[in-house]
Scaffold this active site. Structure first.
Site, PDB file in Angstrom:
ATOM      1  NE  ARG A 117       3.564  -6.351   7.782  1.00  0.00           N
ATOM      2  CZ  ARG A 117       4.386  -5.161   7.728  1.00  0.00           C
ATOM      3  NH1 ARG A 117       4.738  -4.929   6.954  1.00  0.00           N
ATOM      4  NH2 ARG A 117       3.741  -4.379   8.490  1.00  0.00           N
ATOM      5  NE  ARG A 148      -5.416  -3.185  10.771  1.00  0.00           N
ATOM      6  CZ  ARG A 148      -4.400  -3.917  10.206  1.00  0.00           C
ATOM      7  NH1 ARG A 148      -3.472  -4.413  11.652  1.00  0.00           N
ATOM      8  NH2 ARG A 148      -3.905  -2.968   9.171  1.00  0.00           N
TER       9      ARG A 148
HETATM   10  P1  FAD Z   1       0.953   8.314   1.581  1.00  0.00           P
HETATM   11  O1  FAD Z   1       0.617   7.701   2.657  1.00  0.00           O
HETATM   12  O2  FAD Z   1       0.017   6.747   0.258  1.00  0.00           O
HETATM   13  O3  FAD Z   1       0.729   8.937   0.410  1.00  0.00           O
HETATM   14  C1  FAD Z   1       0.894   8.928  -1.431  1.00  0.00           C
HETATM   15  C2  FAD Z   1       0.512  10.545  -1.291  1.00  0.00           C
HETATM   16  O4  FAD Z   1       0.340  10.536  -2.708  1.00  0.00           O
HETATM   17  C3  FAD Z   1      -1.555  10.380  -0.960  1.00  0.00           C
HETATM   18  O5  FAD Z   1      -2.113  11.590   0.353  1.00  0.00           O
HETATM   19  C4  FAD Z   1      -1.997  10.695  -2.381  1.00  0.00           C
HETATM   20  O6  FAD Z   1      -3.412  11.043  -2.048  1.00  0.00           O
HETATM   21  C5  FAD Z   1      -0.725  11.101  -3.051  1.00  0.00           C
HETATM   22  N1  FAD Z   1      -0.922  11.043  -4.349  1.00  0.00           N
HETATM   23  C6  FAD Z   1      -1.241   9.933  -5.377  1.00  0.00           C
HETATM   24  N2  FAD Z   1      -1.361   9.955  -6.724  1.00  0.00           N
HETATM   25  C7  FAD Z   1      -1.226  10.862  -6.558  1.00  0.00           C
HETATM   26  C8  FAD Z   1      -1.948  12.132  -7.866  1.00  0.00           C
HETATM   27  N3  FAD Z   1      -2.276  11.194  -8.880  1.00  0.00           N
HETATM   28  N4  FAD Z   1      -2.468  13.254  -8.038  1.00  0.00           N
HETATM   29  C9  FAD Z   1      -1.862  14.274  -6.234  1.00  0.00           C
HETATM   30  N5  FAD Z   1      -1.451  13.438  -5.125  1.00  0.00           N
HETATM   31  C10 FAD Z   1      -1.556  11.573  -5.789  1.00  0.00           C
HETATM   32  N6  FAD Z   1       2.921   1.671   8.699  1.00  0.00           N
HETATM   33  C11 FAD Z   1       4.249   1.980  10.518  1.00  0.00           C
HETATM   34  O7  FAD Z   1       4.953   1.693   9.939  1.00  0.00           O
HETATM   35  N7  FAD Z   1       2.843   1.995  10.824  1.00  0.00           N
HETATM   36  C12 FAD Z   1       1.509   1.480  11.312  1.00  0.00           C
HETATM   37  O8  FAD Z   1       1.104   1.053  12.375  1.00  0.00           O
HETATM   38  C13 FAD Z   1       1.569   1.461  10.042  1.00  0.00           C
HETATM   39  N8  FAD Z   1      -0.148   0.695   9.611  1.00  0.00           N
HETATM   40  C14 FAD Z   1      -0.570   0.879   8.787  1.00  0.00           C
HETATM   41  C15 FAD Z   1      -1.713   0.399   8.186  1.00  0.00           C
HETATM   42  C16 FAD Z   1      -2.522   0.839   6.464  1.00  0.00           C
HETATM   43  C17 FAD Z   1      -4.181   0.546   7.247  1.00  0.00           C
HETATM   44  C18 FAD Z   1      -1.268   0.806   5.917  1.00  0.00           C
HETATM   45  C19 FAD Z   1      -2.471   1.038   4.343  1.00  0.00           C
HETATM   46  C20 FAD Z   1      -0.581   1.137   6.113  1.00  0.00           C
HETATM   47  C21 FAD Z   1       0.057   1.316   7.351  1.00  0.00           C
HETATM   48  N9  FAD Z   1       0.735   1.792   7.832  1.00  0.00           N
HETATM   49  C22 FAD Z   1       1.583   1.434   8.504  1.00  0.00           C
HETATM   50  C23 FAD Z   1       2.561   2.162   6.531  1.00  0.00           C
HETATM   51  C24 FAD Z   1       2.365   3.836   6.051  1.00  0.00           C
HETATM   52  O9  FAD Z   1       1.104   4.173   6.450  1.00  0.00           O
HETATM   53  C25 FAD Z   1       3.081   3.942   4.761  1.00  0.00           C
HETATM   54  O10 FAD Z   1       4.943   3.111   5.413  1.00  0.00           O
HETATM   55  C26 FAD Z   1       3.425   5.449   4.912  1.00  0.00           C
HETATM   56  O11 FAD Z   1       2.156   6.380   5.143  1.00  0.00           O
HETATM   57  C27 FAD Z   1       3.846   5.526   3.338  1.00  0.00           C
HETATM   58  O12 FAD Z   1       3.747   6.788   2.792  1.00  0.00           O
HETATM   59  P2  FAD Z   1       4.014   7.357   1.659  1.00  0.00           P
HETATM   60  O13 FAD Z   1       4.246   8.884   1.349  1.00  0.00           O
HETATM   61  O14 FAD Z   1       4.637   7.046   1.034  1.00  0.00           O
HETATM   62  O15 FAD Z   1       2.558   7.353   1.095  1.00  0.00           O
HETATM   63  N1  UDP Z   2      -2.141 -11.411  10.326  1.00  0.00           N
HETATM   64  C1  UDP Z   2      -2.908 -13.295  10.946  1.00  0.00           C
HETATM   65  N2  UDP Z   2      -3.637 -12.814  12.079  1.00  0.00           N
HETATM   66  C2  UDP Z   2      -3.396 -11.706  12.713  1.00  0.00           C
HETATM   67  C3  UDP Z   2      -2.697 -10.669  12.401  1.00  0.00           C
HETATM   68  C4  UDP Z   2      -2.042 -10.109  11.387  1.00  0.00           C
HETATM   69  O1  UDP Z   2      -2.443 -13.631   9.890  1.00  0.00           O
HETATM   70  O2  UDP Z   2      -4.004 -11.472  14.020  1.00  0.00           O
HETATM   71  C5  UDP Z   2      -0.995 -11.406   9.220  1.00  0.00           C
HETATM   72  C6  UDP Z   2      -1.806 -11.323   7.969  1.00  0.00           C
HETATM   73  O3  UDP Z   2      -1.625 -12.013   6.787  1.00  0.00           O
HETATM   74  C7  UDP Z   2      -1.395 -10.600   7.747  1.00  0.00           C
HETATM   75  C8  UDP Z   2       0.251 -10.423   8.489  1.00  0.00           C
HETATM   76  O4  UDP Z   2       0.252 -10.945   9.528  1.00  0.00           O
HETATM   77  O5  UDP Z   2      -1.163  -9.469   6.261  1.00  0.00           O
HETATM   78  C9  UDP Z   2       0.986  -8.741   8.595  1.00  0.00           C
HETATM   79  O6  UDP Z   2       0.221  -8.217   9.650  1.00  0.00           O
HETATM   80  P1  UDP Z   2       0.190  -6.987   9.472  1.00  0.00           P
HETATM   81  O7  UDP Z   2       0.039  -6.338  11.408  1.00  0.00           O
HETATM   82  O8  UDP Z   2       1.399  -6.422   9.770  1.00  0.00           O
HETATM   83  O9  UDP Z   2      -0.450  -5.940   8.747  1.00  0.00           O
HETATM   84  P2  UDP Z   2      -0.561  -4.541   8.703  1.00  0.00           P
HETATM   85  O10 UDP Z   2      -0.642  -3.847   9.754  1.00  0.00           O
HETATM   86  O11 UDP Z   2       0.432  -4.267   7.918  1.00  0.00           O
HETATM   87  O12 UDP Z   2      -2.028  -4.488   8.263  1.00  0.00           O
END
Ligand code: FAD
Ligand code: UDP
Length: 368
Positions: free
Chosen positions: A172, A280
């Site tokens: 990634r 982070r």
């Molecule tokens: P979700 O946002 O998970 O929505 C699913 C919903 O379903 C939730 O609100 C949940 O409560 C609900 N739900 C689940 N089960 C039930 C149930 N049984 N009954 C009722 N409701 C339920 N993407 C990026 O492009 N850039 C980023 O920088 C980025 N950073 C991220 C950082 C983190 C820490 C995480 C975890 C994800 C990140 N993502 C990022 C990914 C991004 O969050 C997802 O791609 C996107 O939000 C997924 O949308 P979704 O609708 O599939 O799921």
């Molecule tokens: N990663 C790492 N060092 C860093 C940042 C990321 O080794 O400083 C690795 C780690 O395994 C992570 C992956 O790269 O799970 C993808 O990073 P990304 O920032 O895309 O993760 P996300 O935002 O999805 O948590």
């Protein structure tokens, strides 16, 4: 008996886009979510004038012009470019791995020198065909970067040593032989000015929405209420774990409001040594170039997942992918249920993948 055309389980990006598009075409939708707010993991909340990303930093990036134009119908985006810094034992490095990182680490100046240094380390490692994340990482950037910036972070993030993890996770991240700290290679990037929640609010305007409503607690009633279900929760839970449990990785977020205007000078600072339990710290105001007197930071602690915890990341290794394939077989036979999103499809999707997937899914569905 059937009040709705679609019951949409989950008000994240996938569910909300499906609901919006279907409603535009005259379909009646009910969106439910077990949380007490809409938006799923992109939810943001204003605190002291700062839009706080409640479920971790969300930076929008895509090379898909259609997706980029689509999302901008719901918010204006700024020019934010993600350029995290990595902290390893009081040394600071630029991410992703680029000429600034190589220069700081080895003193090399030109791409040729950097490539030679990495080549030398790959040769020493003897790896020819990388079989896991450790070997993949060393083959991409050499041993020094692996040891300082990848090994500890990745083991914390996934709770397993790198040689037990699939290589796609590290692919990634870009490796660049230019002095460019942009974390993403995509054509378009930014943060919605005013946060992400407004996007979901606009999508769900005029649509029936029920919060604090877990599908599984009201399954019998809910299955009767609509002709079809769009399910964006965990696919293994939907099938009552009949083939066994898929694995997820969870996170704990520790949020703090601080009486200082600038805590760390960057939106994202990674903590790369294993001994520090968080991966982070996010300083939210920097996503929108905030000038507030105070600041809000969030420490992100990876944690193991047990039933009842939030399943933030699917663990897409071989075992889990095979298990998912069995659930998918069941899903493919359904004619009244559609599975979508990160949990419904058990894939490490970014937002742009989810938007693209939701638009295709709803188009396909409404053209039937
Ligand atoms: P979700 O946002 O998970 O929505 C699913 C919903 O379903 C939730 O609100 C949940 O409560 C609900 N739900 C689940 N089960 C039930 C149930 N049984 N009954 C009722 N409701 C339920 N993407 C990026 O492009 N850039 C980023 O920088 C980025 N950073 C991220 C950082 C983190 C820490 C995480 C975890 C994800 C990140 N993502 C990022 C990914 C991004 O969050 C997802 O791609 C996107 O939000 C997924 O949308 P979704 O609708 O599939 O799921
Ligand atoms: N990663 C790492 N060092 C860093 C940042 C990321 O080794 O400083 C690795 C780690 O395994 C992570 C992956 O790269 O799970 C993808 O990073 P990304 O920032 O895309 O993760 P996300 O935002 O999805 O948590």
């Amino acid at each position: 008996m059937k009040t709705y055309d679609y019951l949409i389980v989950g008000s994240g990006l996938f569910g909300s886009i499906f609901a919006y598009e279907a409603s535009q075409k005259g379909k009646k939708c009910l969106v439910i979510d077990k949380r007490n707010h809409i938006g799923g993991n992109v939810y943001t909340k204003e605190i002291e004038g700062i839009n706080v990303h409640k479920y971790g930093a969300h930076i929008f990036h895509t090379s898909n012009k259609e997706v980029w134009e689509y999302i901008q119908k719901f918010a204006e985006f700024n020019r934010y470019t993600n350029s995290p810094i990595a902290k390893y034992k009081n040394e600071i490095y630029n991410m992703p791995f680029n000429m600034n990182t190589f220069n700081k680490l080895w003193g090399v100046i030109t791409p040729k020198e950097a490539k030679a240094k990495i080549e030398e380390q790959i040769k020493e490692s003897g790896i020819i065909e990388p079989k896991n994340l450790e070997e993949q990482a060393i083959s991409l950037v050499g041993k020094d970067i692996y040891e300082k910036l990848i090994k500890g972070y990745t083991q914390k993030q996934w709770g397993r040593p790198c040689h037990e993890l699939p290589s796609f996770i590290i692919k990634r991240l870009p490796v660049r032989f230019t002095y460019d700290n942009n974390y993403f290679n995509d054509l378009y990037q930014g943060i919605p000015i005013g946060g992400y929640t407004q996007i979901i609010e606009k999508m769900l305007k005029g649509i029936d929405v029920r919060m604090n409503c877990d599908f599984f607690e009201h399954r019998e009633e809910l299955e009767k209420i609509a002709h079809k279900i769009v399910f964006t929760g965990m696919i293994d839970e939907y099938y009552d774990y009949c083939y066994g449990e898929l694995e997820y990785r969870s996170l704990k977020f520790e949020e703090e409001l601080l009486d200082t205007d600038n805590y760390q000078g960057n939106a994202v600072v990674n903590y790369n040594e294993y001994e520090i339990p968080y991966t982070r710290i996010i300083e939210h105001k920097h996503f929108e170039y905030g000038q507030q007197d105070k600041t809000v930071i969030t420490r992100e602690y990876p944690s193991s997942w047990q039933k009842g915890d939030e399943p933030y990341y699917p663990m897409n290794d071989e075992r889990n992918n095979e298990l998912y394939a069995r659930y998918k077989e069941l899903a493919d036979k359904e004619d009244k249920v559609i599975f979508g999103g990160r949990l419904g499809m058990y894939k490490y999707f970014d937002m742009h993948h989810v938007i693209d997937g939701a638009l295709k899914c709803v188009k396909n569905e409404l053209e039937k």
